[in-house]
Design an enzyme around this catalytic site. Sequence first.
Site, PDB file in Angstrom:
ATOM      1  N   GLY A  31       0.931  -1.520  -0.055  1.00  0.00           N
ATOM      2  CA  GLY A  31       0.231   0.162  -0.094  1.00  0.00           C
ATOM      3  C   GLY A  31       0.980   1.279   0.092  1.00  0.00           C
ATOM      4  O   GLY A  31       2.611   1.126  -0.353  1.00  0.00           O
ATOM      5  N   PHE A  32      -0.042   2.693  -0.229  1.00  0.00           N
ATOM      6  CA  PHE A  32       0.991   3.957   0.553  1.00  0.00           C
ATOM      7  C   PHE A  32       1.801   4.443   1.132  1.00  0.00           C
ATOM      8  O   PHE A  32       3.226   4.125   0.966  1.00  0.00           O
ATOM      9  CB  PHE A  32       0.295   5.165  -0.145  1.00  0.00           C
ATOM     10  CG  PHE A  32       0.066   6.357   0.564  1.00  0.00           C
ATOM     11  CD1 PHE A  32       1.051   7.057  -0.260  1.00  0.00           C
ATOM     12  CD2 PHE A  32      -0.380   7.256   1.554  1.00  0.00           C
ATOM     13  CE1 PHE A  32       1.581   8.319   0.000  1.00  0.00           C
ATOM     14  CE2 PHE A  32       0.413   8.643   1.621  1.00  0.00           C
ATOM     15  CZ  PHE A  32       1.590   8.769   0.959  1.00  0.00           C
ATOM     16  N   ASP A  52      -0.719  -8.591   1.782  1.00  0.00           N
ATOM     17  CA  ASP A  52      -0.906  -8.046   1.091  1.00  0.00           C
ATOM     18  C   ASP A  52      -1.949  -8.560   0.175  1.00  0.00           C
ATOM     19  O   ASP A  52      -2.080  -8.870  -0.816  1.00  0.00           O
ATOM     20  CB  ASP A  52      -0.225  -6.718   0.139  1.00  0.00           C
ATOM     21  CG  ASP A  52      -1.057  -5.253   0.098  1.00  0.00           C
ATOM     22  OD1 ASP A  52      -2.323  -5.223  -0.389  1.00  0.00           O
ATOM     23  OD2 ASP A  52      -0.527  -4.376   0.641  1.00  0.00           O
ATOM     24  N   ASN A  53      -3.340  -8.075   0.143  1.00  0.00           N
ATOM     25  CA  ASN A  53      -4.544  -8.692  -0.655  1.00  0.00           C
ATOM     26  C   ASN A  53      -4.824  -7.763  -1.987  1.00  0.00           C
ATOM     27  O   ASN A  53      -5.769  -8.062  -2.519  1.00  0.00           O
ATOM     28  CB  ASN A  53      -6.160  -9.022  -0.214  1.00  0.00           C
ATOM     29  CG  ASN A  53      -6.644  -7.586  -0.018  1.00  0.00           C
ATOM     30  OD1 ASN A  53      -5.970  -6.604  -0.373  1.00  0.00           O
ATOM     31  ND2 ASN A  53      -7.586  -7.989   1.326  1.00  0.00           N
ATOM     32  N   LEU A  95      -0.518  -2.250   9.009  1.00  0.00           N
ATOM     33  CA  LEU A  95      -0.100  -1.746   8.415  1.00  0.00           C
ATOM     34  C   LEU A  95      -1.806  -2.459   7.778  1.00  0.00           C
ATOM     35  O   LEU A  95      -2.489  -0.558   6.842  1.00  0.00           O
ATOM     36  CB  LEU A  95       0.235  -0.519   7.463  1.00  0.00           C
ATOM     37  CG  LEU A  95       1.286   0.106   7.974  1.00  0.00           C
ATOM     38  CD1 LEU A  95       2.419  -0.115   9.008  1.00  0.00           C
ATOM     39  CD2 LEU A  95       1.855   0.932   7.111  1.00  0.00           C
ATOM     40  N   ALA A 141      -1.188   0.601  13.434  1.00  0.00           N
ATOM     41  CA  ALA A 141      -1.213   1.636  12.994  1.00  0.00           C
ATOM     42  C   ALA A 141      -2.551   2.509  12.902  1.00  0.00           C
ATOM     43  O   ALA A 141      -3.430   1.657  12.869  1.00  0.00           O
ATOM     44  CB  ALA A 141      -1.344   1.732  11.049  1.00  0.00           C
ATOM     45  N   TYR A 173     -16.198   3.968  11.513  1.00  0.00           N
ATOM     46  CA  TYR A 173     -14.109   3.625  11.014  1.00  0.00           C
ATOM     47  C   TYR A 173     -13.156   4.011  12.024  1.00  0.00           C
ATOM     48  O   TYR A 173     -12.408   3.417  13.112  1.00  0.00           O
ATOM     49  CB  TYR A 173     -13.671   4.606   9.514  1.00  0.00           C
ATOM     50  CG  TYR A 173     -12.309   4.019   9.878  1.00  0.00           C
ATOM     51  CD1 TYR A 173     -11.519   3.199   9.099  1.00  0.00           C
ATOM     52  CD2 TYR A 173     -11.565   5.149   9.999  1.00  0.00           C
ATOM     53  CE1 TYR A 173     -10.414   2.887   9.042  1.00  0.00           C
ATOM     54  CE2 TYR A 173      -9.688   5.675   9.524  1.00  0.00           C
ATOM     55  CZ  TYR A 173      -9.482   4.095   8.917  1.00  0.00           C
ATOM     56  OH  TYR A 173      -7.917   4.450   9.245  1.00  0.00           O
ATOM     57  N   LYS A 177     -10.731   2.198  14.423  1.00  0.00           N
ATOM     58  CA  LYS A 177      -8.687   2.404  14.864  1.00  0.00           C
ATOM     59  C   LYS A 177      -9.489   2.026  16.459  1.00  0.00           C
ATOM     60  O   LYS A 177      -8.327   1.676  17.181  1.00  0.00           O
ATOM     61  CB  LYS A 177      -9.215   2.800  13.934  1.00  0.00           C
ATOM     62  CG  LYS A 177      -9.195   2.845  12.610  1.00  0.00           C
ATOM     63  CD  LYS A 177      -8.479   1.821  11.784  1.00  0.00           C
ATOM     64  CE  LYS A 177      -6.404   1.948  12.515  1.00  0.00           C
ATOM     65  NZ  LYS A 177      -6.495   1.205  11.382  1.00  0.00           N
TER      66      LYS A 177
END
Length: 351
Positions: A31-32, A52-53, A95, A141, A173, A177
């Site tokens: 990812g980013f 990572d998917n 992450l 994260a 969300y 988290k």
Amino acid sequence: MTTRSVRQESPGELTPAPGSPRRTLVSGGAGFIGSHLVERLLARGDSVTVVDNLSTGSRVNLPATAPGLRFIEADLREALAVLGKGEVFDEIYHLAAAVGVKLVVEDPARAIEVNVEQTAAMLRFAQHRSPTGGGVPTLIASSSEVYGKSSKDPFCEDDDAVYGPTTVPRWSYACSKAIDEYLALAYHKDRGVPTVVCRFFNTIGPRQVGDYGMVVPRFVEAALAGRDLVVHGDGAQSRCFCDVRDVADVLPRLLEDERCRGRVFNVGSDRPISVLALAELVVGVLGSSSRARFVPYSEAFGAGFEDLRQRRPDLSRVRAAVGFEPKIGLEKTVRDVAAAIRSSDREGARS
């Protein structure tokens, strides 16, 4: 949650011999933010396993080949289940998450399941996968969304969280988290997993895409194409934008420092700019003829959507712990994002 087959680009179980490189596991590593972190870890000589998917990440964010890099394409829980019992890690960076306001609003159930279930699975895995037999130091994260709609300025790690009602998906969300943070701190206190929680504020830079509502790549893409830059609301809401390369640099420092374990840290910039001023900066830096066009929140995200007027972190804790100070300015980041988009467009045109 979608189940994917597990695809590995190199052999499965890798048990380190004495004196071998540090073994590091990174979920969401394509990812980013994850891909920039993986670059740092490889550069310091780690043997890095990325899971990572590719639901929001991309394989092209990682080196095609690199000594010490293993890539596993799978949902995290499936990948953890197939890692050999003898395989251990020295550090874990978790992450993998559902990201972006747009994605969360459109599919809140998926966001909740991904964030909570995968974090719980990773912490269970970390509990017994250290070379010494204990818990693996693990960085979780999190997000500035955890603060909810508090009006406090700036946000400090020990502040109360303020959320809207459960009938408004916008806050699901933030709650998911927050549960991740509760889990991480409980595993640290009660189950011997040394955890560090990082609350990311607005992080920007090359490889970020605008598909999930991220404002800077949206603005840059529009400015390069000569289209209007869509500003939600009146544009007076302010945010603090930190370059992903500054963020990626500080994460290993936080996890390595034993004094940081069992604690929560804001990570980002504390220099605010309004969204309208950001749009004007992007247009100016790129020499674009684009203009800002205002779109109500209700039109962009549906009726009842709430947004914060400001979101600025108190960075006192992370500065005191590891001397963190963002170094890359906003104008340079905008130029680098534009260069990455142009390069991607050229690659796409050739393929």
